[in-house]
Design a protein around this motif. Structure first.
Motif, PDB file in Angstrom:
ATOM      1  N   PRO A 422      -4.988  14.535  -1.957  1.00 41.87           N
ATOM      2  CA  PRO A 422      -4.909  13.078  -1.830  1.00 41.87           C
ATOM      3  C   PRO A 422      -6.116  12.329  -2.394  1.00 41.87           C
ATOM      4  O   PRO A 422      -6.040  11.135  -2.601  1.00 41.87           O
ATOM      5  CB  PRO A 422      -4.818  12.875  -0.321  1.00 41.87           C
ATOM      6  N   ASP A 592      -8.239   7.615  -1.661  1.00 42.18           N
ATOM      7  CA  ASP A 592      -7.503   8.507  -0.768  1.00 42.18           C
ATOM      8  C   ASP A 592      -6.047   8.048  -0.793  1.00 42.18           C
ATOM      9  O   ASP A 592      -5.721   6.986  -0.262  1.00 42.18           O
ATOM     10  CB  ASP A 592      -8.096   8.427   0.642  1.00 42.18           C
ATOM     11  N   GLU A 593      -5.198   8.835  -1.411  1.00 40.53           N
ATOM     12  CA  GLU A 593      -3.806   8.402  -1.580  1.00 40.53           C
ATOM     13  C   GLU A 593      -3.021   8.444  -0.268  1.00 40.53           C
ATOM     14  O   GLU A 593      -1.930   7.887  -0.185  1.00 40.53           O
ATOM     15  CB  GLU A 593      -3.101   9.223  -2.668  1.00 40.53           C
ATOM     16  N   ASP A 594      -3.555   9.095   0.752  1.00 39.28           N
ATOM     17  CA  ASP A 594      -2.897   9.064   2.057  1.00 39.28           C
ATOM     18  C   ASP A 594      -3.143   7.744   2.777  1.00 39.28           C
ATOM     19  O   ASP A 594      -2.282   7.252   3.501  1.00 39.28           O
ATOM     20  CB  ASP A 594      -3.424  10.196   2.954  1.00 39.28           C
ATOM     21  N   THR A 595      -4.329   7.205   2.610  1.00 37.91           N
ATOM     22  CA  THR A 595      -4.705   6.028   3.398  1.00 37.91           C
ATOM     23  C   THR A 595      -4.941   4.780   2.546  1.00 37.91           C
ATOM     24  O   THR A 595      -5.098   3.688   3.095  1.00 37.91           O
ATOM     25  CB  THR A 595      -6.001   6.297   4.187  1.00 37.91           C
ATOM     26  N   GLY A 596      -5.008   4.937   1.233  1.00 38.06           N
ATOM     27  CA  GLY A 596      -5.300   3.802   0.364  1.00 38.06           C
ATOM     28  C   GLY A 596      -6.758   3.380   0.398  1.00 38.06           C
ATOM     29  O   GLY A 596      -7.138   2.379  -0.206  1.00 38.06           O
ATOM     30  N   GLU A 597      -7.583   4.135   1.091  1.00 30.93           N
ATOM     31  CA  GLU A 597      -9.015   3.790   1.153  1.00 30.93           C
ATOM     32  C   GLU A 597      -9.684   4.099  -0.185  1.00 30.93           C
ATOM     33  O   GLU A 597      -9.403   5.119  -0.810  1.00 30.93           O
ATOM     34  CB  GLU A 597      -9.708   4.591   2.249  1.00 30.93           C
ATOM     35  N   PRO A 714      -6.678  -1.286   1.359  1.00 32.04           N
ATOM     36  CA  PRO A 714      -5.890  -0.063   1.586  1.00 32.04           C
ATOM     37  C   PRO A 714      -4.417  -0.388   1.849  1.00 32.04           C
ATOM     38  O   PRO A 714      -3.528   0.328   1.381  1.00 32.04           O
ATOM     39  CB  PRO A 714      -6.550   0.552   2.822  1.00 32.04           C
ATOM     40  N   LEU A 718      -1.592   1.084  -0.533  1.00 35.82           N
ATOM     41  CA  LEU A 718      -0.557   1.962   0.021  1.00 35.82           C
ATOM     42  C   LEU A 718       0.838   1.431  -0.316  1.00 35.82           C
ATOM     43  O   LEU A 718       1.734   2.217  -0.666  1.00 35.82           O
ATOM     44  CB  LEU A 718      -0.739   2.083   1.532  1.00 35.82           C
ATOM     45  N   ASP A 719       1.012   0.111  -0.229  1.00 40.16           N
ATOM     46  CA  ASP A 719       2.311  -0.468  -0.595  1.00 40.16           C
ATOM     47  C   ASP A 719       2.661  -0.133  -2.050  1.00 40.16           C
ATOM     48  O   ASP A 719       3.792   0.215  -2.360  1.00 40.16           O
ATOM     49  CB  ASP A 719       2.288  -1.996  -0.413  1.00 40.16           C
ATOM     50  N   VAL A 722       3.527   3.591  -2.321  1.00 44.90           N
ATOM     51  CA  VAL A 722       4.855   3.874  -1.748  1.00 44.90           C
ATOM     52  C   VAL A 722       5.944   3.387  -2.703  1.00 44.90           C
ATOM     53  O   VAL A 722       6.919   4.094  -2.961  1.00 44.90           O
ATOM     54  CB  VAL A 722       4.993   3.215  -0.351  1.00 44.90           C
TER      55      VAL A 722
END
Lengths: 730, 283
Positions: A422, A592-597, A714, A718-719, A722
């Motif tokens: 991620p 971090d592709e899991d959290t968008g941070e 983030p 993330l949007d 997704v």
């Protein structure tokens, strides 16, 4: 051999600040002073039907001022006179001042404020800049026939377009805004002391509101804990409020905003929506540009027309466009009025053009660095206003420097990542310029002045209205004066900005203090040096001899625009700025592709400053500005609900901490500007322009998404991730 | 407002005997002083316990690790027994505010304030901590998830003082993890915070999350799935199911419900994935 230029001087203001001796407004001990507070509107739009005063409260113990008590005009004098000092009837934004109260102490003040009950009839408010019913100002810049290029796209050419949005941003100076005002003296004159950037702005506002002559209003700057533009226009409001209270209370009044109130009611960066499209030949050469710039001005005009002007003039980016049409408007909403913030409209349009250049690079299959290099304005080129660039054009030098420092020109930007997991690394790029000094004929009209006075002991006092707000004005002016006089730094004394003593040097804004006011200072010092004469004896000995011989040790000089400069305010053609600073950034991020941070790990920047008069100061300006830009890029959320700021405390008003700051790598490029002192030009705002596009470009490199809004939080990242994943599935 | 500065547990309990629902206990002050400033809190009685040395200890006992409620975050960070027996608590303490806050904020204060965004509370949930309460009427002990009852609400009676928490001994082979997603790297309040413990083959799972409901909670649905021997391939689906069922995130000034749900899922999958057996190997 220069003694002070290019060498770091200890800051004259440093020791007192470090040791806690510097006197900020809250430190000022004023015997007998009362504390002031403001009754504010609780709706974003409405009618003030009246103010009810709780009969259970003993109103003899406090002083109250309403719109009816304003002795002069009930306006905050700035560009337009549309903003009242206190609401008379129409409420245009949340937190708008309705009445003022002064009390002997904080407790009594709180009781009194709670005992004022405004009767308000709420009205429907507008918070959407695209649905605004009112335009404060529109500007159009046109060169060639851009429309024709887009109507009839040449064979092989390609049109790239995008819509980019930027949200507001809070300056977050360390010291909140505040003033101490004294009651009118027997001759009617009024004195205020406070935290501010522009003493003469405050002076003009006081004169209008109090119905006195400007000379009768004395404004003194105290030690000021940061401004970043936030103390350009709002101090005029606060100083008038404090002076009005002091007049009504017949005693000194301290009006210092708490942090929550400061965050909720002071002006922030203008939110913007910028639509931009450009046509490129197959080899990447820019053919035409169209931009549609829309700024939210908030409830009143404040400085919005000038912010818009700078935004529009920077919408082209530092590129050659044979044809261009840029239209801009700043519109009214019922948000708290937006105002000055470092960059002053340019960061918003810079974000749009730089994001568009990345998109164009991708669509054209040309490296983003190569695309910028191909289109970069060079010496001898003309800008979209028809300004021919002749002096201090370090565009190619900063591009070369950033490439050498980072190798970004060889980085496979936007290529699919081989790495798994991620956490994705990306590099991003931005290229930008920033006009130094006031726009157009601003400096010519203002003719900022600096005076020098030879003291009996031979020292030289510098009298200027430019303020030290943490950026280093005092060290800079000391170095410039000492160098130009051929004296020691210890021979230079700086007068406190006090309108009773210093001439109007113009405001401390617009990257103009070093280049414009410093230039006037250098010229004045050269004149004094010529009068005193050179010799083997020390400066003070020679100066004392000069005075003893009846010499005139008082010099005043005013700004003279560069010869041949021309600007047409009506057509927006000509020399938009005396000169430009040039810069390029590379940002390294980990997403971090899991959290968008987003972790902005490093930021390289190469900046053409003309000449680094004080290298440590200018490096500090660049790193500080870049950090504000990085914060704005992905972390600093500023939002309003029903017109009320949602981040009105430090727990929610998020700016980067030390741990969030990237490692900086600053390369100073020096292409001297003959119109500035020792070759220097303004750079205070420049570093604010490039950070956000570089970070968004790096996020795109890391993830493949194209963030089009600042801040790229983030949640927003993330949007986008997704949505991309869903597209891949579909 | 009456203020009693207690220097011993007995003095504190004596003062609390007359306490009402509107009374407050002041320890480090990092929550209460903010509430005072905002005018939200107008207590009739404040009992200050910040100087009660008896509340500030860490000791290893038969029942496990006992930590005094007056221990600060800095104490937790410096304690070797905490690092051994309650590592999650140290990891969480490091995420609280900044050094100045860590020097003031106490374990008991974080528990009693019971903010849904508390950092220490999920760690206590995952560690299976028990809360020891004292009053003049006697002493009692509650599981931490029984202690935290709602939004900033606990089972503490006004006359009670949280004396300590007890962390049971660490079972052999237990995996533990703590993950906070905040607004920045320091001085940050969580958008999502996760603390969890997982025994071999999914036994004894305690999966706690903060900022995803009105109170810190355990994801019981996921714990049950893990206890049944969840295979790695089914983890994402089980997590999504549990997050939908067990959490109640909201939009607020720090983040959105949609983000919290998605990130909680992703963090859980990331942390738990490596600990689970692939299909076929699972029990």
């Amino acid at each position: 051999m220069e003694r002070y230029i290019g060498r770091d001087l200890a800051r004259p203001d440093g020791p007192a600040k470090v040791e806690g001796r510097a006197v900020y407004v809250a430190d000022l001990d004023v015997p007998g002073a009362w504390v002031g507070g403001v009754v504010r509107s609780t709706v974003a739009r409405g009618l003030l039907l009246g103010l009810d005063f709780d009969p259970g409260f003993d109103w003899r113990t406090v002083a109250v001022a309403t719109a009816a008590d304003v002795p002069g005009e009930n306006v905050v004098a700035l560009i337009a006179d549309d903003q009242p000092l206190l609401v008379a009837r129409e409420i245009e934004h949340w937190g708008e001042p309705l009445a003022l109260v002064a009390a002997p102490d904080e407790l009594q003040l709180a009781r009194a404020l709670a005992a004022v009950r405004p009767r308000i009839e709420a009205r429907a408010a507008c918070f959407d800049l695209e649905r605004s019913p009112r335009v404060f100002k529109s500007i159009r810049v046109a060169q060639g026939d851009a429309g024709a290029v887009f109507r009839d796209v040449p064979p092989g050419a390609r049109v790239v377009e995008g819509t980019y949005r930027t949200d507001s941003q809070e300056q977050l100076y360390v010291e909140t805004q505040g003033f101490v005002a004294f009651p009118p003296a027997s001759d009617g004159s009024v004195t205020v002391r406070g935290s501010l950037q522009c003493p003469h702005y405050v002076q003009k506002a006081l004169a209008r509101a109090l119905g006195i002559a400007p000379e009768e209003a004395r404004v003194v700057q105290l030690a000021t804990g940061g401004g970043f533009g936030g103390k350009e226009d709002y101090p005029s409001v606060l100083a008038c409020h404090a002076a009005l209270l002091a007049r009504v209370a017949r005693r000194p009044v301290r009006l210092i905003l708490g942090r929550h109130e400061d965050l909720a009611v002071t002006p922030k960066r203008h939110p913007a929506r910028v639509r931009v499209r450009a046509a490129f030949a197959a080899d990447g050469t820019g053919l035409a540009l169209e931009a549609d710039v829309l700024f939210d001005g908030g409830a009143y005009t404040t400085l919005s027309p000038v912010v818009l002007s700078r935004g529009v003039l920077h919408a082209s980016g530092p590129y050659r466009w044979p044809a261009a049409e840029i239209r801009g408007s700043v519109v009214a909403t019922n948000h708290v009025p937006y105002g000055a913030f470092r960059g002053f409209g340019a960061p918003q349009t810079c974000l749009a053009i730089e994001r568009l250049m990345d998109r164009a690079a991708r669509e054209l299959g040309i490296h983003p660095f190569e695309l910028r290099l191909r289109n970069a304005l060079r010496p001898g080129d003309t800008t979209v206003t028809g300004q021919r660039l002749e002096h201090s054009v370090g565009s190619l030098e900063v591009l070369e420097a950033i490439a050498r420092r980072t190798g970004f020109d060889r980085h496979a930007w936007g290529a699919p990542h081989a790495e798994s997991g991620p956490r994705r690394r990306g590099l991003g790029f931005s290229f930008f310029f920033h006009g130094a000094g006031f726009t157009g004929s601003g400096e010519e009209l203002l003719r900022g002045r600096v005076s020098l006075a030879l003291l009996p002991d031979g020292r030289v006092e510098v009298l200027a209205g430019s303020t030290e707000i943490g950026q280093g004005t005092q060290a800079l002016f000391t170095a410039i004066a000492a160098e130009a006089l051929g004296a020691d730094a210890a021979d230079v004394v700086l007068a406190t900005p006090d309108t009773a003593r210093v001439p109007d040097s113009g405001p401390t804004v617009a990257s103009r203090t070093c280049m414009v006011v410093g230039g006037v200072l250098a010229a004045a010092a050269a004149e004094l040096r010529q009068r005193v004469g050179d010799g083997a004896a020390s400066w003070r000995e020679r100066a004392r001899a000069f005075l003893a011989g009846g010499g005139d040790g008082a010099v005043t000089r005013a700004y003279a625009p560069p010869p041949g400069a021309r600007w047409d305010e009506h057509s927006y053609r000509g020399d938009a700025y005396p000169v430009y600073g040039w810069a390029a950034d590379v940002a390294e991020v980990f997403v971090d592709e899991d959290t968008g941070e987003v972790d902005v790990a490093r930021l390289w920047t190469a900046v053409d400053v003309g000449r680094a008069l004080q290298p440590r100061l200018v490096t500090g300006q660049i790193e500080g500005g870049a950090l504000q830009a990085v914060g704005w890029a992905h972390r600093e959320v500023v939002s309003a609900r029903d017109g009320r700021c949602e981040q009105d405390r430090l727990a929610t008003c998020i700016v980067p901490t030390t741990l969030d700051a990237p490692r900086f790598d600053v390369t100073l490029v020096e292409v001297p500007y003959p119109g500035g002192p020792f070759g220097a030009k303004g750079v205070g705002e420049l570093p604010m322009d490039g950070g956000a596009p570089a970070v968004l470009s790096a996020i795109e490199d890391a993830t493949g998404i194209h963030p089009a809004q600042v801040p790229a939080t983030p949640e927003r990242i993330l949007d986008l991730l997704v949505a991309r994943a869903e597209e891949a599935h579909a | 407002m009456r203020v009693v500065v207690a220097r011993s547990i007995d003095a504190a309990l004596a003062a609390l005997a007359s306490a009402t629902e509107a009374s407050r206990i002041l320890a480090g002050g990092t929550d209460l002083c903010v509430e005072f400033e905002s005018g939200r809190t107008r207590p009739d009685l404040v009992v200050e316990v910040g100087r009660v040395a008896e509340l500030r200890f860490v000791r290893e006992t038969q029942a496990g690790l006992e930590i005094g409620a007056g221990s600060t975050c800095a104490d937790l960070l410096r304690s070797a027994p905490v690092a051994r027996g309650a590592d999650l608590l140290a990891l969480a303490a490091r995420e609280v505010g900044a050094v100045q806050i860590q020097n003031r904020a106490t374990l008991g204060g974080n528990l009693v304030t019971a903010s849904p965004a508390a950092d220490l509370v999920p760690a206590l949930f995952a560690l299976g901590a028990r809360v020891r309460l004292a009053s003049l009427a006697g002493r009692r002990e509650l599981l931490v998830e029984e202690f935290v009852t709602g939004y900033r609400a606990t089972a503490r009676r006004p006359d009670e003082l949280v004396e300590s928490v007890v962390i049971p001994p660490r079972p052999a082979g237990e995996h533990r993890a703590f993950h906070k997603v905040g607004t920045r790297r320091a001085q940050s309040i969580s958008k999502v915070v996760v603390a969890l413990a997982l025994g071999p083959r999914g036994a004894g799972a305690r999966i706690a999350a903060g900022s995803v409901a009105e109170r810190t909670l355990r994801l019981a649905t996921l714990e049950a799935a893990l206890a049944r021997g969840l295979a790695r391939e089914r983890l994402a689906q089980a997590v999504a199911h549990a997050v939908a069922l067990d959490t109640r995130p909201r939009d607020d000034v720090r983040s959105t419900a949609r983000y919290r749900r998605a990130v909680l899922e992703r963090v859980l999958v990331r942390v738990l994935g490596p600990w689970l057996e692939p299909e076929g190997n699972a029990a």
